[in-house]
Design a protein around this motif. Structure first.
Motif, PDB file in Angstrom:
ATOM      1  N   ALA A  95      36.309  52.723  50.445  1.00 49.41           N
ATOM      2  CA  ALA A  95      37.435  52.970  49.916  1.00 49.41           C
ATOM      3  C   ALA A  95      38.676  53.409  50.456  1.00 49.41           C
ATOM      4  CB  ALA A  95      37.035  54.169  48.914  1.00 49.41           C
ATOM      5  N   LEU A  96      38.491  54.131  51.524  1.00 49.80           N
ATOM      6  CA  LEU A  96      39.617  54.660  52.496  1.00 49.80           C
ATOM      7  C   LEU A  96      40.349  53.219  53.159  1.00 49.80           C
ATOM      8  CD1 LEU A  96      37.795  57.607  54.281  1.00 49.80           C
ATOM      9  CD2 LEU A  96      39.720  57.838  52.422  1.00 49.80           C
ATOM     10  N   ASP A  97      39.478  52.412  53.327  1.00 47.03           N
ATOM     11  CA  ASP A  97      40.162  50.960  54.080  1.00 47.03           C
ATOM     12  C   ASP A  97      40.808  50.408  52.981  1.00 47.03           C
ATOM     13  OD1 ASP A  97      39.616  49.621  56.676  1.00 47.03           O
ATOM     14  OD2 ASP A  97      39.600  47.863  55.061  1.00 47.03           O
ATOM     15  N   ALA A  98      40.445  50.216  51.695  1.00 45.36           N
ATOM     16  CA  ALA A  98      41.228  49.693  50.770  1.00 45.36           C
ATOM     17  C   ALA A  98      42.462  50.241  50.604  1.00 45.36           C
ATOM     18  CB  ALA A  98      40.425  49.541  49.565  1.00 45.36           C
ATOM     19  N   THR A 154      36.344  40.551  55.064  1.00 45.01           N
ATOM     20  CA  THR A 154      37.376  40.374  54.391  1.00 45.01           C
ATOM     21  C   THR A 154      38.660  41.166  54.517  1.00 45.01           C
ATOM     22  OG1 THR A 154      36.527  42.216  52.914  1.00 45.01           O
ATOM     23  CG2 THR A 154      35.795  39.863  52.230  1.00 45.01           C
ATOM     24  N   GLN A 155      39.010  41.448  55.805  1.00 46.31           N
ATOM     25  CA  GLN A 155      39.884  42.274  56.022  1.00 46.31           C
ATOM     26  C   GLN A 155      41.325  41.639  55.999  1.00 46.31           C
ATOM     27  OE1 GLN A 155      39.937  43.042  60.791  1.00 46.31           O
ATOM     28  NE2 GLN A 155      38.336  44.243  59.637  1.00 46.31           N
ATOM     29  N   ASP A 156      41.435  40.300  56.183  1.00 41.02           N
ATOM     30  CA  ASP A 156      42.774  39.465  56.087  1.00 41.02           C
ATOM     31  C   ASP A 156      43.235  39.058  54.684  1.00 41.02           C
ATOM     32  OD1 ASP A 156      40.528  37.872  55.375  1.00 41.02           O
ATOM     33  OD2 ASP A 156      41.440  36.174  56.145  1.00 41.02           O
ATOM     34  N   ALA A 157      42.333  39.492  53.540  1.00 42.19           N
ATOM     35  CA  ALA A 157      42.933  39.005  52.283  1.00 42.19           C
ATOM     36  C   ALA A 157      42.523  39.871  51.207  1.00 42.19           C
ATOM     37  CB  ALA A 157      42.693  37.866  51.789  1.00 42.19           C
ATOM     38  N   ARG A 161      38.830  40.732  49.421  1.00 43.85           N
ATOM     39  CA  ARG A 161      38.125  42.175  49.366  1.00 43.85           C
ATOM     40  C   ARG A 161      37.795  42.775  48.010  1.00 43.85           C
ATOM     41  NH1 ARG A 161      38.820  46.681  52.781  1.00 43.85           N
ATOM     42  NH2 ARG A 161      38.251  45.324  54.531  1.00 43.85           N
ATOM     43  N   MET A 162      38.878  42.470  46.964  1.00 44.50           N
ATOM     44  CA  MET A 162      38.503  42.898  45.711  1.00 44.50           C
ATOM     45  C   MET A 162      37.348  41.905  45.097  1.00 44.50           C
ATOM     46  SD  MET A 162      40.270  45.512  45.092  1.00 44.50           S
ATOM     47  CE  MET A 162      40.343  45.891  46.743  1.00 44.50           C
ATOM     48  N   ALA A 163      37.383  40.812  45.135  1.00 49.23           N
ATOM     49  CA  ALA A 163      36.407  40.029  44.871  1.00 49.23           C
ATOM     50  C   ALA A 163      34.989  39.875  45.352  1.00 49.23           C
ATOM     51  CB  ALA A 163      36.602  38.135  45.075  1.00 49.23           C
ATOM     52  N   LEU A 164      34.963  40.288  46.718  1.00 50.05           N
ATOM     53  CA  LEU A 164      33.670  40.345  47.387  1.00 50.05           C
ATOM     54  C   LEU A 164      33.096  41.738  47.521  1.00 50.05           C
ATOM     55  CD1 LEU A 164      34.173  37.294  49.567  1.00 50.05           C
ATOM     56  CD2 LEU A 164      33.167  37.393  47.235  1.00 50.05           C
ATOM     57  N   ILE A 209      37.337  48.927  38.700  1.00 48.50           N
ATOM     58  CA  ILE A 209      38.416  49.022  39.445  1.00 48.50           C
ATOM     59  C   ILE A 209      38.641  47.605  40.286  1.00 48.50           C
ATOM     60  CG2 ILE A 209      39.470  49.964  41.569  1.00 48.50           C
ATOM     61  CD1 ILE A 209      38.514  52.742  40.244  1.00 48.50           C
ATOM     62  N   GLY A 210      37.565  47.198  40.786  1.00 47.98           N
ATOM     63  CA  GLY A 210      37.447  45.953  41.585  1.00 47.98           C
ATOM     64  C   GLY A 210      38.012  44.928  40.636  1.00 47.98           C
TER      65      GLY A 210
END
Ligand SMILES: [Fe+2]
Ligand SMILES: [Fe+2]
Length: 263
Positions: A95-98, A154-157, A161-164, A209-210
């Motif tokens: 969550a913090l990373d998002a 998934t840190q590049d997109a 990130r939300m999808a997976l 939320i995702g």
């Protein structure tokens, strides 16, 4: 005033679990007092930083090496709860990373993930305190790290990130938690059952939320949610979804009828 994204990165770096939980709770309180601002333009980076901050233990092992957990021993039950504690610890981190990693989103995106961070901190505390009451502690057993590995992948997109992460990894939790809860029910561990009910309830919100932000990003780029998800799952090597599915919880979390019918 403190800035949310910068602060999220600082908390992500904290290695001690209790300190991290305390800082997340404090951040949420400060937010409720109206003393947090969000800067979607802030340019932050993690060069030279090791993410996430985590204690030296638990020792991380590949998922297939995790021993089978027996429900007929205290140690077995504690090790199952410990696996859950590790997932919740990583969920605080995700969550913090998002929040810190992805700029240029509406303010609500950051506030949604702040709420997730606070709830994950609560879940971690619930499980951790219960493990302590059984005579164990976070770090006592080994753990696998597949949730965080998907975060890293998934840190590049943000769309990946939300999808997976929420709508794949956390959604798998919606399927898995009722089964784990029933295993504790069978051995009449009512506290574990209570904790798992709280987690299941809150996780529906996290997957929701995702779903919301994944669909927002698809709309913005005029993409089909269904085909985009399929492509991302392939491209980022998402785990295959396996039944049984918790259709009720998935529906409540905002998956469309078409998505549910494809499961
Ligand atoms: Fe959680
Ligand atoms: Fe969650």
């Amino acid at each position: 005033m403190i800035e949310l994204r910068q602060t999220a990165l600082e908390i992500l770096l904290i290695t001690d679990a209790q300190t991290k939980v305390g800082r997340v709770n404090q951040l949420f309180e400060v937010y409720q007092l109206g003393e947090v601002v969000v800067d979607p333009e802030a340019l932050l980076d993690d060069q030279g930083l090791e993410l996430p901050g985590r204690p030296q233990k638990p020792e991380l092992i590949p998922p297939l090496q995790v021993p089978k957990r027996k429900m007929d021993t205290l140690e077995g039950r504690a090790s199952l709860l410990h696996a859950l504690a590790h997932i919740e610890f990583n969920a605080i981190n995700l969550a913090l990373d998002a929040i810190w990693r992805f700029g240029q989103m509406p303010e609500q995106y950051y506030l949604d993930w702040l709420r997730v961070a606070k709830e994950e901190a609560y879940h971690f505390s619930l499980v951790n305190e219960y493990i302590a009451s059984l005579g164990f502690a976070y770090g006592h057993f080994q753990a696998h790290n597949s949730l965080w590995e998907m975060v890293e992948r998934t840190q590049d997109a943000i769309i990946a990130r939300m999808a997976l992460v929420p709508r794949t990894m956390e959604a798998r939790g919606l399927d898995a938690v009722p089964m784990i809860r029933d295993r504790f029910k069978q051995v009449k561990d009512t506290r574990a059952v209570e904790i798992l009910e709280i987690i299941l309830h809150d996780e529906i919100g996290h997957v929701g939320i995702g779903n919301y932000w994944f669909n927002y990003l698809c709309d913005q780029q005029q993409l089909s949610a269904i085909t985009t998800y399929k492509e991302l799952a392939r491209q980022y090597r998402a785990p295959k979804l396996k039944p049984p599915f918790n259709m009720d919880a998935r529906r409540q979390a905002g998956f469309s009828d078409e998505e549910l019918s494809l499961l």
